[in-house]
Design a protein around this motif. Structure first.
Motif, mmCIF file in Angstrom:
data_model
loop_
_atom_site.group_PDB
_atom_site.id
_atom_site.type_symbol
_atom_site.label_atom_id
_atom_site.label_comp_id
_atom_site.label_asym_id
_atom_site.label_seq_id
_atom_site.Cartn_x
_atom_site.Cartn_y
_atom_site.Cartn_z
ATOM 1 N N UNK A 84 31.373 16.179 7.607
ATOM 2 C CA UNK A 84 30.500 15.030 7.333
ATOM 3 C C UNK A 84 30.129 14.323 8.630
ATOM 4 N N UNK A 85 31.085 14.189 9.535
ATOM 5 C CA UNK A 85 30.810 13.538 10.815
ATOM 6 C C UNK A 85 29.848 14.365 11.662
ATOM 7 N N UNK A 86 29.913 15.682 11.530
ATOM 8 C CA UNK A 86 28.958 16.535 12.236
ATOM 9 C C UNK A 86 27.532 16.230 11.776
ATOM 10 N N UNK A 87 27.350 16.004 10.483
ATOM 11 C CA UNK A 87 26.021 15.668 9.972
ATOM 12 C C UNK A 87 25.544 14.312 10.502
ATOM 13 N N UNK A 88 26.443 13.329 10.566
ATOM 14 C CA UNK A 88 26.076 12.035 11.147
ATOM 15 C C UNK A 88 25.713 12.188 12.623
ATOM 16 N N UNK A 89 26.465 13.001 13.348
ATOM 17 C CA UNK A 89 26.183 13.225 14.760
ATOM 18 C C UNK A 89 24.822 13.884 14.954
ATOM 19 N N UNK A 90 24.546 14.920 14.169
ATOM 20 C CA UNK A 90 23.247 15.600 14.269
ATOM 21 C C UNK A 90 22.114 14.645 13.919
ATOM 22 N N UNK A 91 22.287 13.852 12.866
ATOM 23 C CA UNK A 91 21.268 12.876 12.495
ATOM 24 C C UNK A 91 21.021 11.889 13.631
ATOM 25 N N UNK A 92 22.084 11.356 14.222
ATOM 26 C CA UNK A 92 21.937 10.388 15.308
ATOM 27 C C UNK A 92 21.222 10.976 16.505
ATOM 28 N N UNK A 93 21.570 12.195 16.873
ATOM 29 C CA UNK A 93 20.950 12.836 18.036
ATOM 30 C C UNK A 93 19.483 13.152 17.763
ATOM 31 N N UNK A 94 19.180 13.696 16.593
ATOM 32 C CA UNK A 94 17.783 14.032 16.272
ATOM 33 C C UNK A 94 16.932 12.772 16.153
ATOM 34 N N UNK A 95 17.454 11.729 15.521
ATOM 35 C CA UNK A 95 16.705 10.473 15.398
ATOM 36 C C UNK A 95 16.485 9.833 16.762
ATOM 37 N N UNK A 96 17.489 9.870 17.615
ATOM 38 C CA UNK A 96 17.351 9.325 18.963
ATOM 39 C C UNK A 96 16.332 10.124 19.764
ATOM 40 N N UNK A 97 16.402 11.438 19.663
ATOM 41 C CA UNK A 97 15.435 12.304 20.337
ATOM 42 C C UNK A 97 14.025 12.036 19.827
ATOM 43 N N UNK A 98 13.888 11.875 18.526
ATOM 44 C CA UNK A 98 12.581 11.614 17.927
ATOM 45 C C UNK A 98 12.012 10.270 18.375
ATOM 46 N N UNK A 99 12.854 9.252 18.411
ATOM 47 C CA UNK A 99 12.386 7.918 18.775
ATOM 48 C C UNK A 99 12.018 7.823 20.251
ATOM 49 N N UNK A 100 12.760 8.491 21.096
ATOM 50 C CA UNK A 100 12.531 8.339 22.532
ATOM 51 C C UNK A 100 11.444 9.261 23.062
ATOM 52 N N UNK A 101 11.237 10.417 22.442
ATOM 53 C CA UNK A 101 10.246 11.349 22.951
ATOM 54 C C UNK A 101 8.986 11.417 22.104
ATOM 55 N N UNK A 102 9.114 11.214 20.800
ATOM 56 C CA UNK A 102 7.969 11.319 19.912
ATOM 57 C C UNK A 102 7.603 12.755 19.588
ATOM 58 N N UNK A 103 8.451 13.718 19.948
ATOM 59 C CA UNK A 103 8.145 15.122 19.670
ATOM 60 C C UNK A 103 8.406 15.515 18.224
ATOM 61 N N UNK A 143 0.852 -1.173 0.000
ATOM 62 C CA UNK A 143 0.000 0.000 0.000
ATOM 63 C C UNK A 143 0.905 1.245 0.000
ATOM 64 N N UNK A 144 1.082 1.884 -1.157
ATOM 65 C CA UNK A 144 2.007 3.025 -1.250
ATOM 66 C C UNK A 144 1.652 4.191 -0.336
ATOM 67 N N UNK A 145 0.387 4.384 -0.027
ATOM 68 C CA UNK A 145 -0.001 5.506 0.818
ATOM 69 C C UNK A 145 0.420 5.307 2.270
ATOM 70 N N UNK A 146 0.582 4.079 2.699
ATOM 71 C CA UNK A 146 0.967 3.806 4.079
ATOM 72 C C UNK A 146 2.434 3.402 4.212
ATOM 73 N N UNK A 147 3.196 3.511 3.128
ATOM 74 C CA UNK A 147 4.607 3.139 3.160
ATOM 75 C C UNK A 147 5.401 4.128 4.003
ATOM 76 N N UNK A 148 6.260 3.625 4.870
ATOM 77 C CA UNK A 148 7.109 4.460 5.703
ATOM 78 C C UNK A 148 8.541 3.947 5.624
ATOM 79 N N UNK A 149 9.472 4.876 5.589
ATOM 80 C CA UNK A 149 10.882 4.534 5.586
ATOM 81 C C UNK A 149 11.395 4.659 7.021
ATOM 82 N N UNK A 150 12.076 3.641 7.493
ATOM 83 C CA UNK A 150 12.634 3.680 8.838
ATOM 84 C C UNK A 150 14.083 4.117 8.768
ATOM 85 N N UNK A 151 14.493 4.913 9.725
ATOM 86 C CA UNK A 151 15.867 5.411 9.733
ATOM 87 C C UNK A 151 16.776 4.564 10.620
ATOM 88 N N UNK A 152 16.224 3.557 11.264
ATOM 89 C CA UNK A 152 17.036 2.715 12.109
ATOM 90 C C UNK A 152 16.538 1.283 12.047
#
Length: 90
Positions: free
Chosen positions: A68-87, A2-11
């Motif tokens: 480049x590592x700064x971008x990986x760090x920001x991605x990891x922190x934002x994804x972790x924050x998103x997964x743990x808080x849901x904000x 179902x393309x409308x319900x497709x979600x990409x996971x980042x982890x």
């Protein structure tokens, strides 16, 4: 299916251990990127960022890698924050 319900996971959550290691991938990404960024930016350049008022040309590769590592760090922190808080959501 179902393309409308497709979600990409980042982890890829780690299964087992009663869910205690679920976000291990994000922790390794954020902490590893931060440590490597410090090595590339601080240790490799020996804190000689500028020479004669210009960015040190012999360390441009280190600056690029630390960016480049700064971008990986920001991605990891934002994804972790998103997964743990849901904000942070769509």
């Amino acid at each position: 299916m179902n393309p409308k319900e497709f979600q990409v996971r980042v982890l890829n959550p780690v299964s087992g251990f009663d869910g205690r290691l679920r976000y291990l991938e994000l922790y390794v990404l954020a902490i590893g990127a931060f440590i490597d960024m410090c090595i590339e930016f601080l240790y490799s350049t020996r804190l000689k960022f500028f020479v004669n008022g210009v960015l040190n040309p012999s360390h441009t590769n280190d600056f690029e890698h630390s960016g480049m590592l700064l971008m990986f760090f920001i991605f990891g922190v934002v994804a972790l924050f998103s997964q743990q808080t849901g904000l942070v959501q769509n």
